[in-house]
Scaffold this motif. Structure first.
Motif, mmCIF file in Angstrom:
data_model
loop_
_atom_site.group_PDB
_atom_site.id
_atom_site.type_symbol
_atom_site.label_atom_id
_atom_site.label_comp_id
_atom_site.label_asym_id
_atom_site.label_seq_id
_atom_site.Cartn_x
_atom_site.Cartn_y
_atom_site.Cartn_z
ATOM 1 N N LYS A 184 66.836 -39.270 25.384
ATOM 2 C CA LYS A 184 67.317 -40.429 26.134
ATOM 3 C C LYS A 184 68.818 -40.574 25.917
ATOM 4 C CE LYS A 184 68.277 -42.985 22.477
ATOM 5 N NZ LYS A 184 69.677 -43.227 22.158
ATOM 6 N N MET A 242 60.615 -40.147 23.789
ATOM 7 C CA MET A 242 60.403 -41.533 23.393
ATOM 8 C C MET A 242 59.729 -41.576 22.024
ATOM 9 S SD MET A 242 61.599 -43.773 25.620
ATOM 10 C CE MET A 242 63.075 -42.758 25.525
ATOM 11 N N THR A 250 67.054 -48.033 26.301
ATOM 12 C CA THR A 250 66.039 -47.194 26.935
ATOM 13 C C THR A 250 64.747 -47.222 26.121
ATOM 14 O OG1 THR A 250 67.788 -45.712 27.727
ATOM 15 C CG2 THR A 250 65.534 -44.889 27.831
ATOM 16 N N HIS A 251 64.872 -47.105 24.801
ATOM 17 C CA HIS A 251 63.698 -47.161 23.932
ATOM 18 C C HIS A 251 62.999 -48.517 24.038
ATOM 19 C CE1 HIS A 251 63.618 -43.415 21.779
ATOM 20 N NE2 HIS A 251 64.860 -43.535 21.333
ATOM 21 N N ASP A 284 61.196 -49.046 27.292
ATOM 22 C CA ASP A 284 59.997 -48.212 27.278
ATOM 23 C C ASP A 284 58.892 -48.859 26.456
ATOM 24 O OD1 ASP A 284 58.844 -45.327 27.805
ATOM 25 O OD2 ASP A 284 58.473 -45.747 25.690
ATOM 26 N N LYS A 296 61.854 -47.585 34.122
ATOM 27 C CA LYS A 296 62.665 -47.810 32.919
ATOM 28 C C LYS A 296 64.144 -47.572 33.196
ATOM 29 C CE LYS A 296 62.099 -44.528 29.988
ATOM 30 N NZ LYS A 296 61.283 -43.749 29.052
#
Length: 456
Positions: A137, A167, A239-240, A243, A442
């Motif tokens: 990511k 992820m 991003t994490h 998610d 996302k």
């Protein structure tokens, strides 16, 4: 889907046999390509030996300190006394590394972790060449990248190759248990829609520029601090968090970013670093020219490192915040806070001083229900069948879930678990449709949120 298999499989992966596969299995082996490794995550994919992955890895990159740092980490894994790996890196160095990679196709999976300015282009080039991609990511840091990424997903489906991002946070046991518990109505109750000021899901992650990786101080490239090359927190660490929110709330339900997502507002702000701090992290004696727009009084650089996204997924309000400091408090490290608010209880992860900077998960009832403790005990007993050894500890008005050490695999080990998941997708011949839809959703949240973010 049984996510505990990623946790339980970690020990098997870490202790995997290093012997080469028999000749009749060679055709089934996965051959990795590492493309322009500029981030240490590219090496963490190879920290363990994974069954089914060939020991020969082709590397395509420009010459320079980033490639040198990557090779040093691989050498460190190969030469460690305990469970050494046996990677054989075949390296091509040159300005035409991308063309050489697509022409040679000396591998079945391209691993991409580095400068994010060109990452979306690298992804598109590999997919168009008919190559599988496992990318760190973020896969997109601008709205233009997002449109390009959508095209790459369409091309991947047409060419029957896999495109997936790394992820790791889904493999963290406290995140897994938080997800499990919010789907236990007897404990959690029902999801509240929440508000912008008090969202149903609130996640905050604090990171540090100066840190240790694989036992050594991490040297970051100077471009890491440039938002046009790295992206700021809203499109990077968040991003994490985005998610996790999607995964916890909706599991394998496919989300449509155009109809299921509503962005409310976004904010961003900066972290100041002195020249001495910047030099400690990067080794650079001066701020590079591309950082000059962020330099104040020649001795301070203001890094676009912090951000908050406020949005709703199918009407459920979420707030995701990512922050960066120079270094952690004494004895501390990166930290994570997450709360899921239900009608019966809040499920909370804390990772602060009181937790010795290790993530811990708590159940905090919001009603005086006489049968709550019995329901919670029953839920933990049931979950103990999937996550053996978890127990409850009463702490005043809340309960702490005690987690055995063998389930606490750690961030660096999570890369092997993601690779195991990806190997399952390769065996099946596709990434699940819901994963593709939710990756698109996302990156819409992060890139569109960054476009609307106001400076604090």
């Amino acid at each position: 889907m049984k996510y505990n298999r990623y946790i339980l499989g970690a020990g098997m992966l870490m202790a995997a046999c290093n012997n080469p596969a028999p000749k009749d299995e060679q055709q089934e082996m996965v051959h990795l390509i590492t493309l322009a490794p500029g981030h240490f995550h590219a090496a963490l994919v190879q920290k363990s030996t994974t069954p089914g992955i060939d020991s020969v890895v082709n590397v395509y990159a420009p010459e320079g300190p980033e490639l040198d740092a990557h090779m040093a980490l691989i050498d460190q894994y190969n030469s460690r006394p305990d469970n050494p790996t046996h990677w054989k890196e075949e390296v091509y160095k040159g300005a035409d590394f991308l063309e050489k990679m697509t022409a040679g196709k000396k591998g079945s999976v391209v691993v991409i972790a580095g400068n994010n300015h060109d990452k979306t282009k690298y992804i598109g080039t590999a997919v168009q060449a008919g190559m599988n991609v496992l990318a760190d990511k973020p896969m997109a840091i601008t709205t233009e990248d997002f449109e390009s990424l959508k095209t790459s997903f369409s091309a991947a489906a047409e060419k029957k190759v896999l495109l997936y991002d790394i992820m790791t946070e889904r493999s963290e046991i406290t995140n897994i248990l938080q997800k499990e518990l919010i789907h236990q109505p007897s404990v959690f109750g029902e999801l509240k829609e929440g508000t912008v000021d008090k969202p149903t899901i609130e996640i905050e992650s604090i990171h540090h520029f100066y840190k240790m990786v694989s036992g050594k101080p991490l040297r970051r490239p100077a471009w890491f601090f440039d938002p046009s090359q790295q992206g700021d927190a809203n499109v990077d660490v968040n991003t994490h968090l985005v998610d996790l929110a999607q995964w916890m709330l909706f599991d394998t339900t496919a989300l449509n970013y155009e109809s299921d997502i509503k962005l409310t507002k976004a904010e961003k702000w900066r972290t100041p670093l002195t020249l001495a701090q910047f030099s400690t992290i990067t080794g650079a004696a001066a701020f590079p020219d591309f950082m000059k727009p962020f330099v104040k009084k020649d001795t301070i650089v203001e890094v676009a490192a912090n951000g908050t996204l406020h949005y709703a997924v199918k009407g459920i309000n979420v707030r995701a915040s990512a922050l960066w400091n120079f270094e952690a408090p004494q004895g501390g490290g990166d930290s994570h806070y997450a709360i899921a608010r239900g009608t019966k209880a809040n499920i909370v992860i804390r990772q602060g001083k009181d937790e010795n900077w290790k993530p811990e998960i708590y159940v905090e009832p919001v009603t005086a229900d006489a049968g709550f403790e019995q329901a919670l005990q029953a839920a933990i007993q049931q979950l103990g069948g999937k996550y053996p050894g978890i127990t409850l500890e009463k702490q005043d008005k809340r309960w702490k879930i005690q987690i055995p050490e063998n389930l606490k695999t750690g961030h660096e080990a999570h890369f092997a678990e993601v690779l195991q998941r990806y190997m399952q997708f390769l065996k099946a011949g596709k990434v699940p449709d819901w994963e593709v839809s939710n990756m698109i959703a996302k990156y819409y949240v992060t890139t569109a949120g960054q476009a609307m973010a106001k400076e604090k």
